[in-house]
Design a protein around this motif. Structure first.
Motif, short mmCIF file in Angstrom:
data_model
loop_
_atom_site.label_atom_id
_atom_site.label_comp_id
_atom_site.label_asym_id
_atom_site.label_seq_id
_atom_site.Cartn_x
_atom_site.Cartn_y
_atom_site.Cartn_z
N ARG A 67 -8.09 -29.39 -24.07
CA ARG A 67 -7.23 -30.18 -24.95
C ARG A 67 -7.98 -30.72 -26.17
N HIS A 68 -9.18 -30.18 -26.39
CA HIS A 68 -10.00 -30.57 -27.54
C HIS A 68 -10.60 -29.34 -28.20
N LEU A 69 -10.96 -29.48 -29.44
CA LEU A 69 -11.89 -28.57 -30.09
C LEU A 69 -13.22 -29.30 -30.21
N VAL A 70 -14.31 -28.57 -29.98
CA VAL A 70 -15.63 -29.18 -29.93
C VAL A 70 -16.55 -28.46 -30.89
N ARG A 71 -17.40 -29.21 -31.58
CA ARG A 71 -18.37 -28.60 -32.48
C ARG A 71 -19.37 -27.75 -31.69
N LEU A 72 -19.82 -26.69 -32.34
CA LEU A 72 -20.77 -25.77 -31.72
C LEU A 72 -22.05 -26.49 -31.31
N ALA A 73 -22.54 -27.38 -32.16
CA ALA A 73 -23.79 -28.09 -31.86
C ALA A 73 -23.67 -28.91 -30.58
N ALA A 74 -22.51 -29.52 -30.34
CA ALA A 74 -22.31 -30.32 -29.12
C ALA A 74 -22.29 -29.43 -27.89
N LEU A 75 -21.67 -28.25 -28.00
CA LEU A 75 -21.66 -27.31 -26.87
C LEU A 75 -23.07 -26.84 -26.53
N LYS A 76 -23.86 -26.53 -27.55
CA LYS A 76 -25.22 -26.07 -27.31
C LYS A 76 -26.07 -27.17 -26.67
N GLU A 77 -25.91 -28.39 -27.15
CA GLU A 77 -26.68 -29.50 -26.59
C GLU A 77 -26.32 -29.73 -25.13
N ALA A 78 -25.04 -29.68 -24.81
CA ALA A 78 -24.60 -29.89 -23.43
C ALA A 78 -25.12 -28.77 -22.53
N ALA A 79 -25.06 -27.53 -23.00
CA ALA A 79 -25.49 -26.40 -22.18
C ALA A 79 -26.98 -26.43 -21.89
N ALA A 80 -27.75 -27.08 -22.78
CA ALA A 80 -29.20 -27.10 -22.60
C ALA A 80 -29.67 -28.23 -21.70
N GLY A 81 -28.78 -29.17 -21.34
CA GLY A 81 -29.19 -30.33 -20.55
C GLY A 81 -28.79 -30.24 -19.10
N GLY A 82 -29.11 -31.31 -18.38
CA GLY A 82 -28.77 -31.40 -16.97
C GLY A 82 -27.39 -31.99 -16.76
N PRO A 83 -27.04 -32.31 -15.49
CA PRO A 83 -25.71 -32.86 -15.19
C PRO A 83 -25.41 -34.11 -16.03
N ALA A 84 -24.29 -34.08 -16.71
CA ALA A 84 -23.91 -35.20 -17.58
C ALA A 84 -22.43 -35.05 -17.91
N ARG A 85 -21.88 -36.13 -18.42
CA ARG A 85 -20.48 -36.14 -18.81
C ARG A 85 -20.38 -36.80 -20.19
N TRP A 86 -19.70 -36.12 -21.10
CA TRP A 86 -19.55 -36.63 -22.46
C TRP A 86 -18.08 -37.02 -22.68
N ARG A 87 -17.89 -38.22 -23.18
CA ARG A 87 -16.54 -38.70 -23.47
C ARG A 87 -16.38 -38.94 -24.96
N ASP A 88 -15.13 -38.79 -25.42
CA ASP A 88 -14.87 -39.06 -26.83
C ASP A 88 -14.61 -40.55 -27.04
#
Length: 365
Positions: A73-94
């Motif tokens: 239900r969102h569009l996400v910037r590419l940089a945010a996707l890359k940062e999340a994929a490179a890290g450990g378990p976490a949850r990002w909220r808007d």
């Protein structure tokens, strides 16, 4: 992490920025480096343009596999996707507290806020609304000059909006803008005030429309090596023709031959600088081995790079900028095109000399 789960996709068949929402979400996942994606919805009946290299499954989600869960239900910037994929378990909220990204794996998930502007919730209408405005910012290059950023982009983005859902391709736009620039250069060879001003205005129009091909490519995920090369040399063909025709026009107006030599000097120096920048960009593109822009300049220089490397990249960015065209138009309007010819005949060789000096150690590597 190579797997992602697109959860609860919304407005999947609605179009924004030249793509359906679902197509855009899947292209973003692929650009972020994911090789497999699950979509928690049946595959739509209509045709979809899917990214190469992404294995897409429909309906059921992954079973216990470490993954990045992405809000559909969102569009996400590419940089945010890359940062999340490179890290450990976490949850990002808007900012509204909705979960946009979540890395699922072993261990407790840390709570993290998304950077401002890193995502936008999908809400109708998409066109002309907040989603459209958020998306169009993705089309702008960070290396634009002052005039290009504050004036040219406003015009080119308006044209791009009209073209996004048409069959016009980025490469076709490149050819069209190059033709406009060459027509403007040809008018400068007349050596008269009226044709000279019209030619300068056409070169300005070329410079403005030249932004549309990159905007279309970035928004539609249609960047290609051919497109980058075509755009690069189309621009530089117009620059060379501009200097040559301007020299010929001033020579005709003054009844002497030496201004044509100044135009030839400027054109030759600009073409040599372009060739050096092209060879360097070609090496970087080959090393990158990923889709993206052909010409990157300082955008691709590491923060800890040597000072000489950063200076070279800055010079290459200057080559890609088009703010000089405003000086051309102003001098044409004032009837002072010979001043622009002299500035080009001095500035172009100096630019080439600086580029050669900074590249002296890597020219033959």
């Amino acid at each position: 992490m190579k797997a992602a789960w697109l959860k609860d996709p919304a407005l999947v068949s609605e179009r924004v920025g030249g793509l359906k929402v679902l197509e855009r979400q899947l292209f973003l996942l692929r650009r972020a480096g994911f090789e497999r994606a699950w979509v928690s919805a049946p595959r739509p009946d209509e045709d979809l343009r899917l990214p190469e290299g992404l294995d897409v499954s429909w309906g059921a989600g992954p079973d216990g596999e470490p993954r990045l869960e992405v809000s559909g239900r969102h569009l996400v910037r590419l940089a945010a996707l890359k940062e999340a994929a490179a890290g450990g378990p976490a949850r990002w909220r808007d900012e509204a507290g909705e979960t946009v990204l979540a890395v699922v794996g072993s261990g407790a998930a840390a709570e993290r806020p998304l950077p401002p502007g890193a995502s936008v919730p999908l809400s109708a209408p998409l066109r002309g609304g907040p989603v459209d405005s958020w998306l169009m910012r993705e089309a702008v290059k960070g290396t634009d000059g002052f005039m290009a950023k504050h004036f040219d982009r406003r015009i080119s983005l308006a044209v791009t909006r009209l073209l996004l859902d048409t069959p016009v391709t980025p490469n076709q736009m490149t050819v069209a803008s190059t033709a406009v620039g060459l027509a403007g250069a040809a008018l400068l060879a007349a050596g008269a005030y009226g044709p000279g001003l019209a030619g300068a205005l056409l070169v300005w129009l070329h410079s403005t429309l030249d932004g549309c091909d990159g905007e279309l490519a970035r928004l539609r995920f249609q960047e290609s090596p051919l497109g980058g090369v075509l755009d690069f040399w189309g621009d530089n063909l117009v620059h060379a023709a501009l200097f040559l025709c301007l020299g010929a026009g001033v020579a005709r107006a003054q009844g002497v031959l030496w201004p044509a030599g100044l135009g030839l000097l400027a054109a030759a120096s600009a073409s040599a600088s372009a060739a050096l920048a092209y060879l360097h960009s070609k090496k970087k593109a080959a090393a990158r081995k990923a889709a993206g822009p052909f010409f990157t300049g300082v955008a691709e220089v590491a923060p800890d790079a040597a000072a000489a490397e950063r200076r070279v990249a800055s010079l290459e960015d200057t080559l890609a900028q088009r703010d000089f065209v405003y000086l051309l138009v102003a001098l044409a309007a004032a009837g002072r095109l010979p001043w622009f010819l002299w500035a080009s005949a001095v500035g172009s060789p100096l630019f080439l000399a600086a580029l050669l000096w900074l590249r002296r150690r890597s020219l033959f590597v």
